[in-house]
Design a protein around this motif. Structure first.
Motif, short mmCIF file in Angstrom:
data_model
loop_
_atom_site.label_atom_id
_atom_site.label_comp_id
_atom_site.label_asym_id
_atom_site.label_seq_id
_atom_site.Cartn_x
_atom_site.Cartn_y
_atom_site.Cartn_z
N GLY A 3 -9.82 7.08 -11.35
CA GLY A 3 -9.73 7.71 -12.68
C GLY A 3 -8.84 8.94 -12.58
N ALA A 4 -8.65 9.61 -13.71
CA ALA A 4 -7.84 10.83 -13.71
C ALA A 4 -8.68 11.97 -13.17
N ALA A 5 -8.12 12.74 -12.26
CA ALA A 5 -8.84 13.88 -11.67
C ALA A 5 -9.39 14.79 -12.76
N GLU A 6 -8.60 14.99 -13.83
CA GLU A 6 -9.01 15.92 -14.89
C GLU A 6 -10.19 15.38 -15.71
N LEU B 130 0.62 18.47 8.14
CA LEU B 130 0.25 18.89 6.78
C LEU B 130 -1.27 18.86 6.59
N TYR B 131 -1.87 17.75 7.00
CA TYR B 131 -3.32 17.59 6.81
C TYR B 131 -4.10 18.55 7.70
N GLN B 132 -3.58 18.78 8.90
CA GLN B 132 -4.27 19.72 9.79
C GLN B 132 -4.29 21.11 9.16
N VAL C 106 -6.42 19.82 -3.64
CA VAL C 106 -5.62 19.04 -4.61
C VAL C 106 -4.28 18.71 -3.98
N ASP C 107 -3.78 17.52 -4.27
CA ASP C 107 -2.46 17.08 -3.77
C ASP C 107 -1.77 16.31 -4.88
N PRO C 108 -1.40 17.02 -5.96
CA PRO C 108 -0.89 16.32 -7.15
C PRO C 108 0.54 15.81 -6.98
N PRO C 109 0.98 14.92 -7.90
CA PRO C 109 2.39 14.52 -7.91
C PRO C 109 3.28 15.70 -8.34
N ARG C 110 4.58 15.45 -8.43
CA ARG C 110 5.54 16.55 -8.64
C ARG C 110 5.25 17.43 -9.85
N SER D 128 0.82 -1.22 0.00
CA SER D 128 0.00 0.00 0.00
C SER D 128 0.84 1.26 0.00
N PHE D 129 0.26 2.26 -0.65
CA PHE D 129 0.80 3.61 -0.60
C PHE D 129 0.46 4.18 0.78
N TYR D 130 1.42 4.81 1.41
CA TYR D 130 1.14 5.46 2.70
C TYR D 130 2.19 6.53 2.90
N GLN D 131 1.79 7.63 3.50
CA GLN D 131 2.75 8.72 3.71
C GLN D 131 3.95 8.23 4.52
N VAL D 132 5.13 8.75 4.17
CA VAL D 132 6.38 8.23 4.72
C VAL D 132 6.75 8.84 6.08
N VAL E 159 -10.84 11.42 -5.67
CA VAL E 159 -10.51 10.80 -6.95
C VAL E 159 -9.01 10.55 -7.01
N GLU E 160 -8.67 9.39 -7.60
CA GLU E 160 -7.27 8.94 -7.62
C GLU E 160 -7.13 7.98 -8.81
N ILE E 161 -5.96 8.04 -9.46
CA ILE E 161 -5.79 7.28 -10.71
C ILE E 161 -5.47 5.80 -10.49
N VAL E 162 -4.93 5.45 -9.31
CA VAL E 162 -4.57 4.04 -9.07
C VAL E 162 -5.75 3.29 -8.44
N TYR F 248 -6.53 13.70 -6.37
CA TYR F 248 -5.25 13.00 -6.16
C TYR F 248 -5.25 12.45 -4.73
N CYS F 249 -6.27 11.70 -4.39
CA CYS F 249 -6.51 11.38 -2.97
C CYS F 249 -5.72 10.20 -2.44
N GLY F 250 -5.00 9.44 -3.31
CA GLY F 250 -4.25 8.29 -2.79
C GLY F 250 -5.20 7.32 -2.10
N ILE F 251 -4.84 6.88 -0.89
CA ILE F 251 -5.69 5.93 -0.15
C ILE F 251 -6.72 6.68 0.70
N GLY F 252 -6.96 7.94 0.36
CA GLY F 252 -8.05 8.68 1.02
C GLY F 252 -7.67 9.31 2.35
N THR F 253 -6.38 9.47 2.59
CA THR F 253 -5.96 10.00 3.89
C THR F 253 -6.55 11.39 4.15
N ILE F 254 -6.38 12.31 3.19
CA ILE F 254 -6.90 13.66 3.40
C ILE F 254 -8.43 13.62 3.43
#
Ligand code: SAH
Length: 454
Positions: free
Chosen positions: A362-365, A295-297, A383-387, A283-287, A335-338, A315-321
């Motif tokens: 799906g793609a946010a766009e 950050l989320y606060q 929004v919390d996009p990749p780089r 799983s993807f999870y913040q490091v 919404v998240e692409i993976v 760009y929600c990933g596993i929905g943390t935010i």
């Protein structure tokens, strides 16, 4: 072509700035030279190594006048190991430097010199913060080595200790290094594609203390697996889960598709705030869980929710935010692409008894315009996009449908600044930017920016 300096010149320079990957910058008659290891404000003697059209590289020969912010890096493989870039800078000065980086792009790229960029929120204890380590193995002159890759190579810098990973990761790394030969386990060789053990992955749930060890092997048949499990359980009793991941592919990708349980549970459980997350081997999870909460606060504070708002988490990933926001919003759409991350997000909502979230893969766009077309309306967009930043089509959608507030979480100040300018031109106003230090001793910096419609 002639430059202000030539290759092999030995000169003395004053360092004016640091690049984003931690090299010192000096200017000789306006010609920038990059000098790894040198810090802002220092006077150093250098030897020019290479001159290109617009800039050059040099190596430091002597430190003539050190910066007051220079410290002795506590890690013995810094800077050879590529993991950290600025351990030689005091933590306080790192934070000042990161703020300066953000300020500079907000001025130059976003063209918003009047928008406040706050002081970086740093860590009280900026060590041992990473909750996940991916440790490669190799054999050199008949001896097993472990550690991390030298920057831009696949050459392992051998070490038993990494001061930004957990002590459990240190223990497991050192243990396997010492014992796998006795057990008859060969390390994987990237060139010949032979051998067995490719990587050790260690994940720790900070709030519960649960630890998972994942052994990534080239083959499923792993005759020594019971012996390894016994060894780990005996020597590092904190480990609650031992998994084997099989990666037979000849690639750089660390994990393969198949994971089997060798001991304990398939997951570890962590909490961010009071929300529980189930973390599996892949799983993807913040490091950095401590700073993730900060950050989320901040994102939550900027969203200013009263309970009546409908919010998008793009760009929600596993929905943390999303789950963080859900308690204070009417509804949250993530919404998240993976697709697997969306499955995890739904499961996390369920585990926590949260019923006002909706997740779509799906793609946010593509998905966000679809939601609007279906007649849904949103008050706040996070929004919390990749780089690479937000997709242009997503920015157009924001400008077309005009949600009142945009909260932009970013891991790349450059693309953040670019996107803020686009939204500004379309009628949003940037109120403030809060940088957060998610990766002490590296040159990365995260930001949360808050925008409102005029
Ligand atoms: N908000 C999450 C994850 C942020 S990382 C958290 O805080 O944990 C950025 C995420 O954007 C990644 O999960 C990546 O898979 C996803 N992503 C990348 N491009 C995307 C796109 N076009 N549409 C939706 N999600 C995308």
């Amino acid at each position: 072509m002639s430059f202000a300096v030539n290759k092999n010149d030995r000169i003395e320079v004053k360092i004016e700035d640091l690049t984003h990957d931690g090299a010192g910058v000096a200017k000789v008659d306006g010609y920038p030279l990059f000098i790894p290891g040198a810090l802002s404000g220092e006077t150093v003697s250098i030897q020019v190594l290479k001159t290109l059209k617009n800039y050059g590289f040099a190596k430091m020969l002597d430190l003539i006048e050190p910066s007051e912010d220079r410290v002795i890096p506590p890690c013995h493989v810094f800077p050879t190991c590529g993991g950290c870039q600025i351990q030689h800078l005091s933590y306080e000065a790192q934070l000042t430097q990161k703020r300066k980086t953000v300020r500079s792009v907000i001025d130059r790229i976003a063209k918003l010199p009047d928008v406040p960029v706050h002081e970086v929120k740093g860590m009280d204890d900026p060590w041992r913060y990473r909750n996940k380590s991916q440790i490669p193995f190799d054999t050199e002159n008949g001896r097993v080595i472990t550690g991390f890759y030298k920057s831009r190579t696949h050459q392992i810098v051998d070490t038993d200790v990494c001061l930004i990973q957990t002590t459990e990761a240190d223990e497991l790394m050192a243990l396997l290094k010492r014992k796998i030969q006795q057990l008859g386990i060969e390390t994987y060789n990237e060139k010949t594609h032979q051998g067995m053990l490719r990587h050790l992955i260690v994940r720790k749930a900070r709030q519960t203390g649960q630890v998972m060890a994942v052994l990534v092997t080239r083959q499923k048949k792993f005759p020594q697996k019971q012996a390894v499990v016994d060894l780990i359980r005996q020597e590092v009793p904190e480990v609650t889960s031992i998994m084997q991941n099989i990666n037979f592919a000849n690639t750089n990708v660390i994990m393969g598709n198949e994971t089997v349980n060798l001991y304990g549970k398939d997951i570890i459980i962590d909490r961010i705030g009071d929300i529980e997350f189930e973390i599996s081997a892949r799983s993807f999870y913040q490091v950095n869980p401590v700073q993730t909460e900060v950050l989320y606060q901040q994102a939550l504070d900027y969203a200013g929710l009263t309970g009546n708002e409908t919010v998008i988490d793009a760009y929600c990933g596993i929905g943390t935010i999303s789950l963080f926001l859900a308690k204070q919003a009417k509804e949250v759409y993530g919404v998240e692409i993976v697709p697997q991350a969306i499955k995890d997000a739904k499961r996390n909502a369920e585990v926590n008894g949260i019923t006002n979230t909706h997740f779509e893969a799906g793609a946010a766009e593509d998905i966000i315009p679809k939601w609007y077309a279906e007649g849904k309306r949103f008050d706040v967009l996070v929004v919390d996009p990749p780089r690479k930043g937000c997709d242009e089509k997503l920015l157009e959608t924001i400008l077309e449908y005009k949600p009142k507030k945009v909260v932009y979480v970013s891991c790349n100040p450059g693309t953040l600044a670019r996107d803020l300018r686009i939204l500004e031109d379309g009628g949003y106003r940037t109120k403030e930017v809060q940088p957060v230090d998610m990766f002490p001793h590296s040159s990365h910096v995260e930001c949360v920016a808050f925008m409102e419609r005029k």
